[in-house]
Design an enzyme around this catalytic site. Sequence first.
Site, PDB file in Angstrom:
ATOM      1  N   SER A   9      50.416  34.479  44.144  1.00  0.00           N
ATOM      2  CA  SER A   9      49.766  35.115  44.966  1.00  0.00           C
ATOM      3  C   SER A   9      48.487  34.784  45.544  1.00  0.00           C
ATOM      4  O   SER A   9      47.963  33.938  44.607  1.00  0.00           O
ATOM      5  CB  SER A   9      49.833  36.684  44.433  1.00  0.00           C
ATOM      6  OG  SER A   9      48.633  37.592  45.110  1.00  0.00           O
ATOM      7  N   TYR A  60      45.404  39.996  36.460  1.00  0.00           N
ATOM      8  CA  TYR A  60      46.274  39.656  37.260  1.00  0.00           C
ATOM      9  C   TYR A  60      46.136  38.281  38.090  1.00  0.00           C
ATOM     10  O   TYR A  60      46.998  37.682  38.290  1.00  0.00           O
ATOM     11  CB  TYR A  60      46.291  40.552  38.642  1.00  0.00           C
ATOM     12  CG  TYR A  60      47.373  40.456  39.695  1.00  0.00           C
ATOM     13  CD1 TYR A  60      48.711  40.585  39.294  1.00  0.00           C
ATOM     14  CD2 TYR A  60      46.788  40.179  41.037  1.00  0.00           C
ATOM     15  CE1 TYR A  60      49.425  40.371  40.614  1.00  0.00           C
ATOM     16  CE2 TYR A  60      47.740  39.900  42.103  1.00  0.00           C
ATOM     17  CZ  TYR A  60      49.059  40.146  41.875  1.00  0.00           C
ATOM     18  OH  TYR A  60      49.943  39.596  42.920  1.00  0.00           O
TER      19      TYR A  60
END
Length: 317
Positions: free
Chosen positions: A155, A180
């Site tokens: 991502s 994350y």
Amino acid sequence: MTTPQHKLGSGFDRSSTAAEVLAGVDLSGKLAVVTGGYSGLGLETTRALTNAGAHVVVPARRPETAAEALGGIADVDRLDLGDLNSVDDFTERFLATGRGIDIIINNAGIMACPETRVGPGWEAQFATNHLGHHALVNRLLPALNDNARVVAVSSAGHRRSPIRWDDVQFTNGYDKWEAYGQAKTANVLFAVGLDARARDRGIRAFSLHPGGILTPLQRHLPTEEMVALGWIDEDGKPIGDGFKTPEQGAATQVWAATSPQLDGMGGVYLEDCEIAEVASLDEPFTGGVSPYAIDPDQADRLWALSAELTGVDAFAE
């Protein structure tokens, strides 16, 4: 640092769909393993691959839910990436079938969850998004065919954090977004590390940013937070044109898994069905990959740590 991270002119863009990328591609006789391939981008990826003729295996933490969502288009098996015993059990079952694998897409993941510990106290995002996939791919290596591809779904969130070598497991204070970011950086470095080790066996690895897509990945984010981030309005509708559809979001991972344009390449980070450029850390982020995420020394260090934590390294001498 010299790098192959340069656009090649694929002819696709951020609006391309998985079906468009696979138009004219015949995957008959190919077998793909897609983790989390029953929800969000994973479901669209599974549909696109099966429509092109591939046989898809979907390992899932909730196999009953997965089977219902897939409606018979793929095989479903049980796998919890946060549990190494579950990884061992799944890979043993698969290897016992004697089937070869042409594509692995590490699609499953969690994002910005409350502090959660799995296994021996590992931070859940790092453990699920990275360590579980590290163990899975290494365990399945004997089944990978010549010219197989492994795709790690990362991502743009990798920009939120490099690997925190002094506290990978967030034992000294937890930040869900930094955790994350670290996990997504780990996905990129995994592809760099795997490609360096497996290319002599004819196996190549890629990582990618699928784009911003509203899917069940956002399950841990309250509506108020997504409104504050500018993602949705008060009615829950996406704001602006920054989000892709799931069909568009799945495009880059099926392109990574199948495109002949990437033959002979590997270890690169992709976005919008294209090789990404290296991003500058000193300028506002407009796409691309951070230098620390494709650093081969960082990749080797992460590989060693992951092998130590999981006890799995198919390339150990």
